[in-house]
Design a protein around this motif. Structure first.
Motif, PDB file in Angstrom:
ATOM      1  N   ASP A   1      48.053 -53.297   6.819  1.00 12.65           N
ATOM      2  CA  ASP A   1      48.406 -52.703   5.519  1.00 12.65           C
ATOM      3  C   ASP A   1      49.295 -53.638   4.701  1.00 12.65           C
ATOM      4  O   ASP A   1      50.399 -53.248   4.272  1.00 12.65           O
ATOM      5  CB  ASP A   1      49.136 -51.360   5.703  1.00 12.65           C
ATOM      6  N   ARG A   2      48.847 -54.849   4.526  1.00  9.45           N
ATOM      7  CA  ARG A   2      49.667 -55.799   3.755  1.00  9.45           C
ATOM      8  C   ARG A   2      49.871 -55.278   2.333  1.00  9.45           C
ATOM      9  O   ARG A   2      48.941 -54.769   1.713  1.00  9.45           O
ATOM     10  CB  ARG A   2      48.962 -57.157   3.712  1.00  9.45           C
ATOM     11  N   LEU A   3      51.078 -55.454   1.836  1.00  9.89           N
ATOM     12  CA  LEU A   3      51.394 -55.003   0.473  1.00  9.89           C
ATOM     13  C   LEU A   3      50.599 -55.793  -0.562  1.00  9.89           C
ATOM     14  O   LEU A   3      50.163 -55.259  -1.570  1.00  9.89           O
ATOM     15  CB  LEU A   3      52.870 -55.246   0.200  1.00  9.89           C
ATOM     16  N   LEU A   4      50.462 -57.100  -0.342  1.00 12.42           N
ATOM     17  CA  LEU A   4      49.786 -57.994  -1.292  1.00 12.42           C
ATOM     18  C   LEU A   4      48.735 -58.805  -0.551  1.00 12.42           C
ATOM     19  O   LEU A   4      48.902 -59.125   0.630  1.00 12.42           O
ATOM     20  CB  LEU A   4      50.791 -58.965  -1.918  1.00 12.42           C
ATOM     21  N   GLN A   5      47.685 -59.164  -1.265  1.00 11.43           N
ATOM     22  CA  GLN A   5      46.623 -59.994  -0.676  1.00 11.43           C
ATOM     23  C   GLN A   5      46.746 -61.455  -1.088  1.00 11.43           C
ATOM     24  O   GLN A   5      46.230 -62.341  -0.429  1.00 11.43           O
ATOM     25  CB  GLN A   5      45.240 -59.492  -1.118  1.00 11.43           C
ATOM     26  N   ARG A   6      47.344 -61.697  -2.233  1.00 10.57           N
ATOM     27  CA  ARG A   6      47.364 -63.062  -2.789  1.00 10.57           C
ATOM     28  C   ARG A   6      48.745 -63.364  -3.379  1.00 10.57           C
ATOM     29  O   ARG A   6      49.551 -62.452  -3.556  1.00 10.57           O
ATOM     30  CB  ARG A   6      46.280 -63.238  -3.852  1.00 10.57           C
ATOM     31  N   GLU A   7      48.988 -64.628  -3.694  1.00 12.93           N
ATOM     32  CA  GLU A   7      50.245 -65.019  -4.325  1.00 12.93           C
ATOM     33  C   GLU A   7      50.355 -64.330  -5.688  1.00 12.93           C
ATOM     34  O   GLU A   7      49.387 -64.294  -6.448  1.00 12.93           O
ATOM     35  CB  GLU A   7      50.273 -66.536  -4.560  1.00 12.93           C
ATOM     36  N   VAL A   8      51.516 -63.796  -5.991  1.00  7.87           N
ATOM     37  CA  VAL A   8      51.752 -63.131  -7.273  1.00  7.87           C
ATOM     38  C   VAL A   8      52.914 -63.822  -7.975  1.00  7.87           C
ATOM     39  O   VAL A   8      53.961 -64.084  -7.365  1.00  7.87           O
ATOM     40  CB  VAL A   8      52.072 -61.631  -7.056  1.00  7.87           C
ATOM     41  N   TRP A   9      52.683 -64.133  -9.239  1.00  6.21           N
ATOM     42  CA  TRP A   9      53.715 -64.770 -10.072  1.00  6.21           C
ATOM     43  C   TRP A   9      54.093 -63.825 -11.195  1.00  6.21           C
ATOM     44  O   TRP A   9      53.240 -63.103 -11.709  1.00  6.21           O
ATOM     45  CB  TRP A   9      53.156 -66.040 -10.741  1.00  6.21           C
ATOM     46  N   GLY A  10      55.345 -63.873 -11.625  1.00  5.84           N
ATOM     47  CA  GLY A  10      55.744 -63.092 -12.792  1.00  5.84           C
ATOM     48  C   GLY A  10      57.059 -63.592 -13.334  1.00  5.84           C
ATOM     49  O   GLY A  10      57.716 -64.443 -12.711  1.00  5.84           O
ATOM     50  N   ARG A  11      57.438 -63.076 -14.498  1.00  5.34           N
ATOM     51  CA  ARG A  11      58.742 -63.412 -15.088  1.00  5.34           C
ATOM     52  C   ARG A  11      59.582 -62.143 -15.130  1.00  5.34           C
ATOM     53  O   ARG A  11      59.133 -61.109 -15.633  1.00  5.34           O
ATOM     54  CB  ARG A  11      58.581 -63.946 -16.517  1.00  5.34           C
ATOM     55  N   VAL A  12      60.793 -62.244 -14.612  1.00  7.76           N
ATOM     56  CA  VAL A  12      61.714 -61.111 -14.616  1.00  7.76           C
ATOM     57  C   VAL A  12      63.079 -61.655 -15.019  1.00  7.76           C
ATOM     58  O   VAL A  12      63.501 -62.713 -14.507  1.00  7.76           O
ATOM     59  CB  VAL A  12      61.772 -60.444 -13.216  1.00  7.76           C
ATOM     60  N   GLU A  13      63.742 -60.976 -15.930  1.00  5.26           N
ATOM     61  CA  GLU A  13      65.047 -61.443 -16.451  1.00  5.26           C
ATOM     62  C   GLU A  13      64.946 -62.872 -16.979  1.00  5.26           C
ATOM     63  O   GLU A  13      65.849 -63.680 -16.810  1.00  5.26           O
ATOM     64  CB  GLU A  13      66.140 -61.375 -15.366  1.00  5.26           C
ATOM     65  N   GLY A  14      63.788 -63.220 -17.549  1.00  7.10           N
ATOM     66  CA  GLY A  14      63.622 -64.545 -18.150  1.00  7.10           C
ATOM     67  C   GLY A  14      63.384 -65.661 -17.151  1.00  7.10           C
ATOM     68  O   GLY A  14      63.305 -66.826 -17.521  1.00  7.10           O
ATOM     69  N   ARG A  15      63.279 -65.308 -15.868  1.00 12.19           N
ATOM     70  CA  ARG A  15      63.074 -66.346 -14.845  1.00 12.19           C
ATOM     71  C   ARG A  15      61.776 -66.101 -14.103  1.00 12.19           C
ATOM     72  O   ARG A  15      61.404 -64.960 -13.832  1.00 12.19           O
ATOM     73  CB  ARG A  15      64.221 -66.336 -13.825  1.00 12.19           C
ATOM     74  N   GLU A  16      61.144 -67.221 -13.748  1.00  7.52           N
ATOM     75  CA  GLU A  16      59.897 -67.134 -12.997  1.00  7.52           C
ATOM     76  C   GLU A  16      60.179 -66.751 -11.539  1.00  7.52           C
ATOM     77  O   GLU A  16      61.159 -67.203 -10.954  1.00  7.52           O
ATOM     78  CB  GLU A  16      59.256 -68.518 -13.040  1.00  7.52           C
ATOM     79  N   ALA A  17      59.318 -65.911 -10.988  1.00  6.37           N
ATOM     80  CA  ALA A  17      59.447 -65.555  -9.570  1.00  6.37           C
ATOM     81  C   ALA A  17      58.057 -65.503  -8.956  1.00  6.37           C
ATOM     82  O   ALA A  17      57.058 -65.338  -9.667  1.00  6.37           O
ATOM     83  CB  ALA A  17      60.111 -64.195  -9.428  1.00  6.37           C
TER      84      ALA A  17
END
Ligand code: GLY
Length: 400
Positions: free
Chosen positions: A260-276
């Motif tokens: 039951d993996r939460l994610l299958q692939r790498e996920v990118w996003g911006r939060v508080e103006g910073r990349e994560a």
């Protein structure tokens, strides 16, 4: 055996010009140094790697992403040719390394998904998508609901995304362990100590001193990551312009492990103006990264760094609150003024450079190991690394 250059002076010479010496000394036992050492040993050279903590520097703190399309940056199109070529070599390199070491490295090709959480981010993602397509890269624009169909654990408010199918990852620590095993099987000698300084005969580099003792070779490869810009003994004009850029990173474990993996692939996003980014492993581990900090050689894990990464991960994927926080660590990326590596011959005979990989050490491992081994063995500089010579920083008008 062909050597890079010819020893110019006797150090106590045998018929070949060198007594009790190795063919190559590699300064640095991260993935770059170990990859170069392995490739050189495969080509019949005797190799010594010198590192006081092999595999424990930036390679230990990395996420292991092999995502050249997702990580493409405006103005870095030259670097893209190298990252794409290295990504192309990764499946073969991974299979060969696993065979040579009998150690799995967690090579996955599940792709990457960059997501936007608000209208501004979605416009920035659209611009990135157009840039990727203008370069002929395969990327797909997705709506928010399409993103959530692919990754149901994403936050419901996601506005849109860019999917890059087939982008890869490896488990960074498993890869380092495999390289150490492959090197051992290829009879690479590992000296677990720090190189005190470079040794010279005349103007030629002839190895390093370790604990006051010489380790000599006709070729020395400088692959010391963030420390490459400060190796004692090298004159300022020869030292590559490499500085440390701190990255803090978290390791989480999903409650069900690999089930039951939460994610299958790498996920990118911006939060508080910073990349994560969040990088899910088959084991259920999720690597969350990474801060980008100009702090010199400081590797302190800070409350603010951990807070920012947990906030970013939780904002993108609220279900991570069930995960165990296993580890917070920090490493030092070896950065250069143009964010690209420094590869190939230096201004000194006998010294070859393999450093400055900044955010792309794992991504650039196969092409670096192949090309730098070619320089060492034949003295020829392969076409794919010619644009990454140190000359770009030393000629008139070069970037500071
Ligand atoms: N390549 C990801 C990072 O350096 O954080």
């Amino acid at each position: 055996m062909t050597r890079f250059g010819t020893p110019s002076m006797a150090l106590g010479c045998d018929n070949d010009g060198w007594m009790d010496s190795r063919d190559v000394v590699v300064v640095g036992g991260g993935v770059i140094g170990l990859g170069v050492a392995w490739r050189c040993a495969q080509r019949g050279l005797t190799v010594t790697v010198v590192d006081d903590r092999p595999g424990r520097g930036a390679s230990h703190a990395a996420a292991g992403m092999i995502a050249p399309v997702s990580e493409v940056t405006y103005g870095e199109e030259t670097l893209l040719t190298l990252t794409m070529e290295s990504a192309r070599r990764w499946p073969g390199f991974a299979a060969e390394l696993e065979r040579a070491s009998s150690h799995p490295i967690g090579h996955l090709r599940e792709g990457s998904l960059a997501v936007a959480l608000d209208a501004d981010d979605n416009r920035a993602l659209e611009a990135l998508f157009r840039f990727q397509r203008s370069l002929g890269l395969d990327a797909e624009r997705l709506t928010g609901s399409e993103c959530r169909e692919l990754e149901p654990a994403l936050v419901p408010g996601v506005r849109g995304g860019v999917l890059v199918r087939g982008e890869q990852q490896v488990d960074n620590r498993a890869t380092t362990a495999a390289l150490l095993l492959a090197c051992e099987r290829a009879e690479v000698e590992l000296v677990a100590a720090r190189a005190d300084e470079v040794r010279f005969v005349g103007d030629r580099v002839v190895g390093v001193a370790v604990g006051g003792e010489p380790i000599e070779a006709p070729v020395t490869v400088l692959a010391a990551g963030a420390w490459s810009g400060s190796l004692p003994g090298l004159p300022p004009g020869v030292l590559p312009p490499v500085r440390p850029v701190k990255g803090q990173i978290l390791r989480l474990m999903s409650p069900g492990g690999g089930k039951d993996r939460l994610l299958q692939r790498e996920v990118w996003g911006r939060v508080e103006g910073r990349e994560a980014y969040l990088v899910p492993r088959a084991s259920g581990e999720i690597v969350v990264g990474g801060t980008v900090e100009e702090q010199g050689f400081d590797t302190t894990v800070t409350v603010e760094g951990v807070r920012a990464m947990l906030t970013a991960a939780f904002t993108l994927v609220p279900g991570i609150d069930e995960c165990e926080l296993v580890e917070a660590t920090a490493g030092l990326r070896p950065a250069t003024p143009d964010n690209a590596p420094v590869l190939g011959p230096s201004a000194l005979d006998g010294l070859v450079l393999a450093t400055g990989h900044y955010r792309h050490g794992f991504l650039l491992l196969p092409v670096t190991a192949d090309a730098v081994a070619e320089v060492v063995v034949s003295g020829q500089v392969p076409e794919e690394i010619r644009a990454f010579s140190i000359d770009r920083f030393t000629r008139a008008g070069a970037p500071a």
